[in-house]
Design a protein around this motif. Sequence first.
Motif, mmCIF file in Angstrom:
data_model
loop_
_atom_site.group_PDB
_atom_site.id
_atom_site.type_symbol
_atom_site.label_atom_id
_atom_site.label_comp_id
_atom_site.label_asym_id
_atom_site.label_seq_id
_atom_site.Cartn_x
_atom_site.Cartn_y
_atom_site.Cartn_z
ATOM 1 N N GLY A 127 0.853 -1.169 0.000
ATOM 2 C CA GLY A 127 0.000 0.000 0.000
ATOM 3 C C GLY A 127 0.897 1.230 0.000
ATOM 4 N N ARG A 128 0.342 2.383 -0.327
ATOM 5 C CA ARG A 128 1.141 3.606 -0.441
ATOM 6 C C ARG A 128 1.887 3.951 0.839
ATOM 7 N N ARG A 129 1.204 3.891 1.969
ATOM 8 C CA ARG A 129 1.819 4.330 3.219
ATOM 9 C C ARG A 129 3.025 3.468 3.580
ATOM 10 N N THR A 130 2.900 2.150 3.516
ATOM 11 C CA THR A 130 4.010 1.264 3.855
ATOM 12 C C THR A 130 5.137 1.400 2.847
ATOM 13 N N TRP A 131 4.806 1.509 1.569
ATOM 14 C CA TRP A 131 5.827 1.684 0.538
ATOM 15 C C TRP A 131 6.645 2.940 0.826
ATOM 16 N N THR A 132 5.972 4.041 1.156
ATOM 17 C CA THR A 132 6.665 5.297 1.454
ATOM 18 C C THR A 132 7.552 5.143 2.688
ATOM 19 N N ASP A 133 7.050 4.469 3.717
ATOM 20 C CA ASP A 133 7.839 4.251 4.930
ATOM 21 C C ASP A 133 9.052 3.367 4.634
ATOM 22 N N PHE A 134 8.874 2.342 3.820
ATOM 23 C CA PHE A 134 9.978 1.440 3.500
ATOM 24 C C PHE A 134 11.052 2.124 2.655
ATOM 25 N N ARG A 183 11.186 -6.545 -7.488
ATOM 26 C CA ARG A 183 10.128 -5.736 -8.093
ATOM 27 C C ARG A 183 9.096 -5.437 -7.022
ATOM 28 N N LYS A 184 8.710 -4.167 -6.953
ATOM 29 C CA LYS A 184 7.762 -3.714 -5.945
ATOM 30 C C LYS A 184 6.575 -3.057 -6.640
ATOM 31 N N TYR A 185 5.380 -3.555 -6.347
ATOM 32 C CA TYR A 185 4.148 -2.945 -6.844
ATOM 33 C C TYR A 185 3.540 -2.143 -5.705
ATOM 34 N N VAL A 186 3.169 -0.900 -5.971
ATOM 35 C CA VAL A 186 2.539 -0.063 -4.955
ATOM 36 C C VAL A 186 1.144 0.318 -5.441
ATOM 37 N N VAL A 187 0.144 0.024 -4.612
ATOM 38 C CA VAL A 187 -1.243 0.325 -4.939
ATOM 39 C C VAL A 187 -1.578 1.682 -4.337
ATOM 40 N N LEU A 243 3.738 1.465 -10.168
ATOM 41 C CA LEU A 243 2.519 2.015 -9.598
ATOM 42 C C LEU A 243 1.299 1.296 -10.159
ATOM 43 N N LEU A 244 0.414 0.858 -9.260
ATOM 44 C CA LEU A 244 -0.886 0.302 -9.641
ATOM 45 C C LEU A 244 -1.934 1.307 -9.193
ATOM 46 N N LEU A 260 -3.440 -7.931 -11.704
ATOM 47 C CA LEU A 260 -2.028 -8.308 -11.594
ATOM 48 C C LEU A 260 -1.892 -9.786 -11.259
ATOM 49 N N LYS A 261 -2.717 -10.277 -10.374
ATOM 50 C CA LYS A 261 -2.671 -11.676 -9.957
ATOM 51 C C LYS A 261 -2.938 -12.611 -11.138
ATOM 52 N N ASP A 262 -3.791 -12.200 -12.049
ATOM 53 C CA ASP A 262 -4.135 -13.025 -13.205
ATOM 54 C C ASP A 262 -3.046 -13.056 -14.273
#
Length: 194
Positions: free
Chosen positions: A61-68, A89-93, A108-109, A120-122
Amino acid sequence: MRSIGTYLSITLDGVVQGLGRPDEDTRGGFTHGGWGGAFQDEVMQQEAGKGMGKPADMLFGRRTWTDFITAWGSRTDGNPFTKHMNGVRKYVVSRTLDDADAWENSVLLRGDAAQTVAELKDRPGANLMIIGSTALVRSLHAAGLIDHYTLLIHPITLGSGARLFEGPAPLTEFTLTSSVVTTTGVIIANYTRT
C-alpha cells in the motif's frame, strides 16, 4: 495465476500497528510504537531469510511503501534484507501517487486495490508478497485475493492500536501448514486458504 501471501507481525490482541519504531505509525494517538523490537531473535531472522529465498515480487500500500523507502531505499549496509528489498520488483497500490519513481524497481498500480491487484494476480509472473500494508491486506482479504498468511504472533497485548481486521472479515477458512516458535515466544504460523 500468481498467489498472494502476507507477512505480518501481530500481538495477541490483534494489533498490527507500529511494530518497528516508536515513530513508525502514530495515527490515532498510538504510543506503543516499536513493540516488536524486544522479540527479535535468530530464529525469526532465519525464517525471514527462508521467505526471501523464495522468488516473489512485493506488493505494498502507499503508506508502507513510502515508509519502506525511508527505512531501506538508501541503505548500503550489506544486509541481505536491504539488498533484497532494493532489488525486488515492488508494486505499490495507490490512488494518490503520481508515480513510483522514488524507489528502484517500483511499479505504480492506480485505482481500486482489489481490481488492480486481481488483474495483476491473473497475469503471469512471480508470486506476490505483502509486508505490512494492513489496509491493503484487509481490502484484498475481503475480495478473496489473499492465499497465504504468515503471522508472527507476539506474546504481548497492547490494548490499543490498529488491528488486522477492524470490523467483520468475510468467512474464510485457512489450514495451518507449518509453525515455528522463536526463543522469545513468538509463534510464526503459516496459513493457506482452503
